[in-house]
Enzyme design. Structure first.
Site, short mmCIF file in Angstrom:
data_model
loop_
_atom_site.label_atom_id
_atom_site.label_comp_id
_atom_site.label_asym_id
_atom_site.label_seq_id
_atom_site.Cartn_x
_atom_site.Cartn_y
_atom_site.Cartn_z
N GLU A 116 -15.39 48.22 44.22
CA GLU A 116 -14.00 48.40 43.76
C GLU A 116 -13.53 49.84 43.95
O GLU A 116 -12.60 50.28 43.27
CB GLU A 116 -13.87 47.99 42.28
CG GLU A 116 -14.28 46.57 41.95
CD GLU A 116 -13.38 45.49 42.58
OE1 GLU A 116 -12.38 45.85 43.24
OE2 GLU A 116 -13.70 44.31 42.41
N HIS A 140 -14.02 49.56 34.76
CA HIS A 140 -13.82 48.13 35.00
C HIS A 140 -14.94 47.35 34.34
O HIS A 140 -16.11 47.60 34.62
CB HIS A 140 -13.81 47.86 36.51
CG HIS A 140 -13.84 46.40 36.86
ND1 HIS A 140 -12.92 45.49 36.38
CD2 HIS A 140 -14.69 45.68 37.64
CE1 HIS A 140 -13.20 44.29 36.85
NE2 HIS A 140 -14.27 44.37 37.61
N HIS A 142 -16.23 43.32 32.59
CA HIS A 142 -16.01 41.87 32.53
C HIS A 142 -16.04 41.43 31.07
O HIS A 142 -17.02 40.81 30.63
CB HIS A 142 -17.08 41.15 33.35
CG HIS A 142 -17.00 41.41 34.82
ND1 HIS A 142 -17.91 40.92 35.73
CD2 HIS A 142 -16.09 42.11 35.57
CE1 HIS A 142 -17.57 41.31 36.96
NE2 HIS A 142 -16.48 42.04 36.88
N GLU A 170 -4.38 48.22 14.34
CA GLU A 170 -4.52 49.49 15.06
C GLU A 170 -4.11 49.38 16.54
O GLU A 170 -3.90 50.41 17.20
CB GLU A 170 -5.96 50.01 14.98
CG GLU A 170 -6.95 49.16 15.72
CD GLU A 170 -8.31 49.85 15.94
OE1 GLU A 170 -9.28 49.14 16.18
OE2 GLU A 170 -8.38 51.09 15.86
N HIS A 211 -11.18 37.45 35.61
CA HIS A 211 -12.15 38.41 36.16
C HIS A 211 -12.55 39.50 35.17
O HIS A 211 -13.73 39.66 34.87
CB HIS A 211 -11.57 39.03 37.45
CG HIS A 211 -12.51 39.96 38.14
ND1 HIS A 211 -12.62 40.04 39.51
CD2 HIS A 211 -13.39 40.87 37.66
CE1 HIS A 211 -13.53 40.95 39.83
NE2 HIS A 211 -14.01 41.46 38.72
O1 2HA Z 1 -19.55 43.34 40.88
O2 2HA Z 1 -17.23 43.86 39.00
O3 2HA Z 1 -15.23 43.41 40.64
C1 2HA Z 1 -18.76 44.41 40.65
C2 2HA Z 1 -17.46 43.94 40.17
C3 2HA Z 1 -16.47 43.55 41.19
ZN ZN Z 2 -15.46 42.87 38.47
#
Ligand code: 2HA
Ligand code: ZN
Length: 273
Positions: A116, A140, A142, A170, A211
């Site tokens: 990414e 980032h 998940h 909050e 995602h």
């Molecule tokens: O695997 O999270 O979006 C890495 C990630 C791709």
């Molecule tokens: Zn990801």
């Protein structure tokens, strides 16, 4: 100074492990990047390889020319960052045009920076501009409950913002600008990077449907805390929606206005209608 002895590298490794312990980084899921300060690069300048090969970023980020970033590696597991950081993370430098990068440290067993990288660098470019250089961390993750909500809520900024704000008092104080939502897109490329960085003009949080989430902040604590708060609100909402078809009571738009006044934050009226 050894790279692994610097505070910013230690803090980066700790944040990776914090995310792992939250359960947001199955297998090689998620990635983290930090725009390194000049003073921090000065501490480790003798330890960087500035002769390595230049490779295409896959997009153009002229606003980041010459900047150094600490990033997780593509295919690497957050679980392993604390165990073997030199195998899992790397420092990259962006070239003078903002189109190529080189690996200056780390990934000792080979590999490349996060898949990414285009999203991370395009988000950094926007945030560096709109915060006058204050924001340095892009994360980032998940996050389970946020992902779950993208199957049942309309994929609209206003709906997600209001639902998350209502879930915990909050929230509007922690993310007063709200959150943006990106429709499902193929990850890893320029298109999703463009869509995400457009939202980063306005928000510190962008949710990727089915995602995960991207968060931006000044430092590791603020950025992890932001994503943690948003995900906690999502968890509350998932529990509420699992218990009841509709809420019996909630935090109203007028309540948000009162909260904003007392806490000195500005909440966009468009989210309070
Ligand atoms: O695997 O999270 O979006 C890495 C990630 C791709
Ligand atoms: Zn990801």
């Amino acid at each position: 100074m050894e790279v692994l002895e610097t505070k910013f590298v230690k803090d980066f490794i700790k944040m990776c492990n914090d995310g792992w312990e939250q359960g947001w980084h199955e297998r090689n899921g998620g990635n983290l990047s930090y725009r390194i300060k000049e003073s921090e690069i000065a501490q480790i300048s003798g330890k960087l390889n500035l002769d390595s090969e230049w490779k295409d970023i896959g997009t153009s980020v002229p606003g980041l020319k010459g900047e150094y970033f600490l990033v997780t590696g593509s295919g690497k597991y957050f679980r392993n960052v604390i165990l073997d950081p030199e195998d899992s993370i790397c420092i990259v430098r962006v070239d003078d045009k903002g189109e190529k990068y080189q690996i200056c440290w780390g990934l000792v067993n080979g590999g490349r920076p996060t898949s990414e990288l285009p999203s991370h660098l395009m988000n950094h470019e926007v945030k560096k501009r709109v915060t006058n250089g204050k924001h340095r961390v892009i994360y980032h993750a998940h996050c389970t409950n946020l992902i779950a909500l993208t199957f049942v809520l309309p994929l609209e900024d206003k709906v997600f913002t209001k639902e998350l704000w209502e879930s915990a008092t909050e929230c509007p104080v922690v993310f007063p600008d709200g959150v943006g939502v990106v429709d499902w897109m193929v990850p890893g490329g320029r298109d999703i990077a463009v869509a995400t960085s457009k939202l980063m003009e306005k928000y510190d949080v962008a949710i990727w449907a089915h995602h995960g989430v991207f968060g931006s902040g000044e430092d590791f604590d603020l950025t992890f805390g932001l994503v943690h708060t948003v995900e906690k609100a999502a968890e509350i909402l998932v529990k509420v929606r699992s218990m009841a078809n509709s809420k019996l009571q909630t935090i109203t738009s007028d309540d948000f206005r009162k909260l904003a006044k007392d806490f000195g934050v500005t909440l966009p009226e468009e989210f309070l209608q």
